[in-house]
Design a protein around this motif. Structure first.
Motif, PDB file in Angstrom:
ATOM      1  N   MET A   1       0.842  -1.109   0.126  1.00  0.00           N
ATOM      2  CA  MET A   1       0.071  -0.019   0.034  1.00  0.00           C
ATOM      3  C   MET A   1       0.936   1.175  -0.094  1.00  0.00           C
ATOM      4  O   MET A   1       0.624   2.258  -0.672  1.00  0.00           O
ATOM      5  CB  MET A   1      -0.741  -0.174   1.235  1.00  0.00           C
ATOM      6  N   PHE A   2       1.916   1.229   0.755  1.00  0.00           N
ATOM      7  CA  PHE A   2       2.651   2.351   0.812  1.00  0.00           C
ATOM      8  C   PHE A   2       3.500   2.568  -0.390  1.00  0.00           C
ATOM      9  O   PHE A   2       3.976   3.709  -0.828  1.00  0.00           O
ATOM     10  CB  PHE A   2       3.551   2.391   2.039  1.00  0.00           C
ATOM     11  N   ALA A   3       4.095   1.483  -1.005  1.00  0.00           N
ATOM     12  CA  ALA A   3       4.507   1.362  -2.397  1.00  0.00           C
ATOM     13  C   ALA A   3       3.738   2.182  -3.367  1.00  0.00           C
ATOM     14  O   ALA A   3       4.184   2.873  -4.129  1.00  0.00           O
ATOM     15  CB  ALA A   3       5.007  -0.070  -2.812  1.00  0.00           C
ATOM     16  N   ASP A   4       2.360   1.822  -3.317  1.00  0.00           N
ATOM     17  CA  ASP A   4       1.445   2.302  -4.253  1.00  0.00           C
ATOM     18  C   ASP A   4       1.546   3.985  -3.991  1.00  0.00           C
ATOM     19  O   ASP A   4       1.275   4.716  -5.022  1.00  0.00           O
ATOM     20  CB  ASP A   4       0.170   1.835  -4.303  1.00  0.00           C
ATOM     21  N   LEU A   5       1.361   4.221  -2.587  1.00  0.00           N
ATOM     22  CA  LEU A   5       1.117   5.662  -2.401  1.00  0.00           C
ATOM     23  C   LEU A   5       2.123   6.435  -2.588  1.00  0.00           C
ATOM     24  O   LEU A   5       1.905   7.605  -3.446  1.00  0.00           O
ATOM     25  CB  LEU A   5       1.097   5.528  -0.921  1.00  0.00           C
ATOM     26  N   ILE A   6       3.633   5.986  -2.722  1.00  0.00           N
ATOM     27  CA  ILE A   6       4.526   7.002  -2.971  1.00  0.00           C
ATOM     28  C   ILE A   6       4.865   7.090  -4.426  1.00  0.00           C
ATOM     29  O   ILE A   6       5.780   8.049  -4.899  1.00  0.00           O
ATOM     30  CB  ILE A   6       5.827   6.748  -2.103  1.00  0.00           C
ATOM     31  N   GLU A   7       4.304   6.274  -5.346  1.00  0.00           N
ATOM     32  CA  GLU A   7       4.416   6.315  -6.707  1.00  0.00           C
ATOM     33  C   GLU A   7       3.700   7.716  -7.204  1.00  0.00           C
ATOM     34  O   GLU A   7       4.063   8.049  -8.571  1.00  0.00           O
ATOM     35  CB  GLU A   7       4.063   5.151  -7.413  1.00  0.00           C
ATOM     36  N   ASP A   8       3.086   8.241  -6.507  1.00  0.00           N
ATOM     37  CA  ASP A   8       2.108   9.449  -6.753  1.00  0.00           C
ATOM     38  C   ASP A   8       2.628  10.443  -6.102  1.00  0.00           C
ATOM     39  O   ASP A   8       3.278  10.316  -4.765  1.00  0.00           O
ATOM     40  CB  ASP A   8       0.581   9.029  -6.877  1.00  0.00           C
ATOM     41  N   THR A   9       2.824  11.771  -6.117  1.00  0.00           N
ATOM     42  CA  THR A   9       3.217  12.825  -5.564  1.00  0.00           C
ATOM     43  C   THR A   9       2.008  13.506  -4.317  1.00  0.00           C
ATOM     44  O   THR A   9       2.530  14.396  -3.739  1.00  0.00           O
ATOM     45  CB  THR A   9       3.714  13.983  -6.343  1.00  0.00           C
ATOM     46  N   GLN A  10       1.094  13.035  -4.551  1.00  0.00           N
ATOM     47  CA  GLN A  10      -0.083  13.443  -3.778  1.00  0.00           C
ATOM     48  C   GLN A  10       0.129  13.525  -2.277  1.00  0.00           C
ATOM     49  O   GLN A  10       0.094  14.554  -1.667  1.00  0.00           O
ATOM     50  CB  GLN A  10      -1.376  13.035  -3.914  1.00  0.00           C
ATOM     51  N   TYR A  11       1.100  12.328  -1.952  1.00  0.00           N
ATOM     52  CA  TYR A  11       1.310  12.474  -0.322  1.00  0.00           C
ATOM     53  C   TYR A  11       2.171  13.629   0.158  1.00  0.00           C
ATOM     54  O   TYR A  11       2.292  14.040   1.188  1.00  0.00           O
ATOM     55  CB  TYR A  11       1.716  11.297   0.135  1.00  0.00           C
ATOM     56  N   LEU A  12       3.045  13.976  -0.783  1.00  0.00           N
ATOM     57  CA  LEU A  12       3.949  15.225  -0.605  1.00  0.00           C
ATOM     58  C   LEU A  12       3.255  16.701  -0.427  1.00  0.00           C
ATOM     59  O   LEU A  12       3.901  17.673  -0.145  1.00  0.00           O
ATOM     60  CB  LEU A  12       4.982  15.332  -1.677  1.00  0.00           C
TER      61      LEU A  12
END
Length: 500
Positions: free
Chosen positions: A105-116
């Motif tokens: 799940m976290f791998a998927d999350l950081i492939e996009d910049t939205q969390y930044l």
């Protein structure tokens, strides 16, 4: 195969301090020394700038590789955890799946910049009366992180659990302090992470694991000047001690601790009148799941006196009598549960006694009832007893139920059991409960936490030490990030995600 060593700067290292495991036929585990703590913290610091500046894609691949290596060791991890914790195979297989699912799940999350949470305000050189500079904001890894393994989740909240997964995803090197109750499980998962680290060519200090019984190693880690944040799941006393150490340092650091909660359920009058027996049976099932060793175990049910409350009590008592004794996780947890139940017996009426358990570390549920006046007046009745001990709190009327809600300390969860006729009361209670808990449920039981983007697993103190933080779900990553603003920095020097 177990080594009985600590993972420090890419190597498995022993020590002259050994601790035997009663659950693993006396197999001995090396206990980290003060010198090894220093070496590990220095290695984490040395790895930080390289690891923090790896690409998001490379970190995502690393997280997926950890999940794959855990799956490779899956059967050995499960069998070892069964011996150390007494948990059944099905529970541990499910928890292993949750662990690898979090990593992916976290791998998927950081492939996009939205969390930044990237923000850009372009320069306005002609603005009057003053020009505006070019400003760009992103979030950067905070630095080396210490994670404490949890006693009640040997996989999902421990070596490669949610704290570790989210910190590695953020770009922070992690040092895990293994839990002494499942040192073998911790090491095997650590071996999986080490293999993934080699596969993905990550710096040697990216992930390290230290064993150590007692509080000496943990205290040395949280007070080390190279550590920048701490994640903890455990007791209020242990967590508060570490919190104080983190904040008394010359340079204080964030301590994200999940400490305890009684997770009260408010059973509203119409719902209780219509289905009090079903609520009682459901409460018994949730209360006793996993011997009550869940942080969201619903230890308190608040009800207005009446026939519905009597039906709820009778159904819960009947269901509890069918519950077999269950093995608790550690001798310490078992002893604390037995002591807590005995204290409750001295202070309240026991209505659901199931007798004394006979097996090693075995426990049976217990149900008590008390008036709302007595419960509110005695802080000891509001303290968590970790295990399947429930309290039925009887209110004289709705006003007393509302007063009880106002007086609650912070909780991980609160629950409203309601029917359509309860909507006005629920509407009055909800703003109060929003101040008291991180997650509010309707017509359900809080045991079980969905791992997803909208989950909040935290709450006001003493449920956790930071009301803004969750230890479950994608939002957990923000604990290990800090905002950095760049003003008029040439594009070639900007972080790649801020260019353009």
């Amino acid at each position: 195969m177990l080594l009985g060593k600590n993972l420090i700067n890419g190597a498995w290292v022993g020590s002259d301090r050994m601790s035997p495991s009663a659950d693993l036929d006396g197999f001995e585990f090396a206990q980290a020394t003060g010198e090894q703590v220093d070496i590990a913290c220095a290695a984490a610091r040395a790895a930080f700038r390289t690891y923090a500046n790896t690409s998001r894609g490379d970190r995502a691949a690393f997280l997926r590789a950890i999940a794959e290596e855990i799956d490779v060791l899956g059967d050995e991890i499960t069998q070892t955890a069964m011996k150390e914790t007494g948990l059944p195979e099905a529970r541990l297989v499910g928890e292993r799946g949750r662990t690898t699912g979090q990593l992916r799940m976290f791998a998927d999350l950081i492939e996009d910049t939205q969390y930044l949470d990237i923000r850009k305000d372009e320069a306005l050189p002609d603005r009057s009366p003053l020009p505006r500079p070019d400003l760009r904001l992103t979030h950067k890894a905070i630095g080396p992180v210490v994670v404490f393994g949890a006693s009640n989740f040997p996989l999902a909240f421990s070596t490669a659990g949610g704290d570790t997964a989210s910190a590695l995803a953020a770009g922070c090197p992690v040092i895990v302090k293994g839990h002494g109750a499942h040192a073998g499980t911790a090491e095997l998962v650590g071996q999986a992470v080490a293999k993934a680290m080699t596969r993905c060519a990550m710096p040697a200090g990216t992930f390290q694991m230290l064993q150590g019984s007692g509080r000496e190693v943990g205290a040395a880690l949280v007070q080390h000047p190279e550590i920048r944040a701490v994640g903890f799941t455990g007791s209020l006393a242990g967590g508060r001690a570490l919190y104080d150490q983190c904040h008394s340092r010359p340079h204080p650091i964030p301590f994200y601790g999940e400490l305890g909660s009684v997770n009260p359920m408010f059973c509203l009058p119409a719902a209780v009148a219509a289905r009090g027996d079903a609520l009682g049976t459901g409460w018994a099932g949730s209360l006793t799941m996993g011997a009550g060793q869940f942080c969201t175990n619903p230890g308190v049910a608040v009800v207005v006196k009446g026939d519905g409350a009597d039906a709820l009590e009778a159904a819960c008592v009947a269901a509890l009598k069918d519950v077999a004794e269950q093995t608790m996780l550690t001798d310490g947890i078992h002893e604390a549960y037995v002591k807590g139940v005995q204290t409750f017996r001295e202070l309240m009426v026991e209505v659901g006694s199931c007798g004394a358990a006979a097996g090693k570390r075995a426990a049976l549920p217990a149900l008590f009832k008390v008036s709302a006046k007595e419960w509110m007046a005695n802080p000891h009745l509001q303290e968590e007893v970790f295990g399947a001990a429930g309290i039925l709190v009887l209110c004289d009327d709705i006003a007393e139920m509302q007063a009880l809600a106002e007086g609650l300390e912070g909780q991980l969860t609160t629950t409203l059991h309601l029917d359509d006729a309860d909507m006005d009361l629920a509407a009055a209670l909800l703003p109060v409960l929003e101040e008291k808990a991180g997650r509010i449920l309707a017509n359900g039981f809080p045991t079980g936490v969905e791992v997803c983007s909208s989950m909040m697993h935290g709450g006001p103190y003493p449920a956790s030490t930071d009301v803004r933080a969750t230890s479950v779900g994608t939002l957990a990553i923000v604990r290990w990030l800090r905002p950095v603003s760049f003003q008029n920095i040439p594009s070639a020097l900007l972080p790649e995600d801020l260019r353009g």
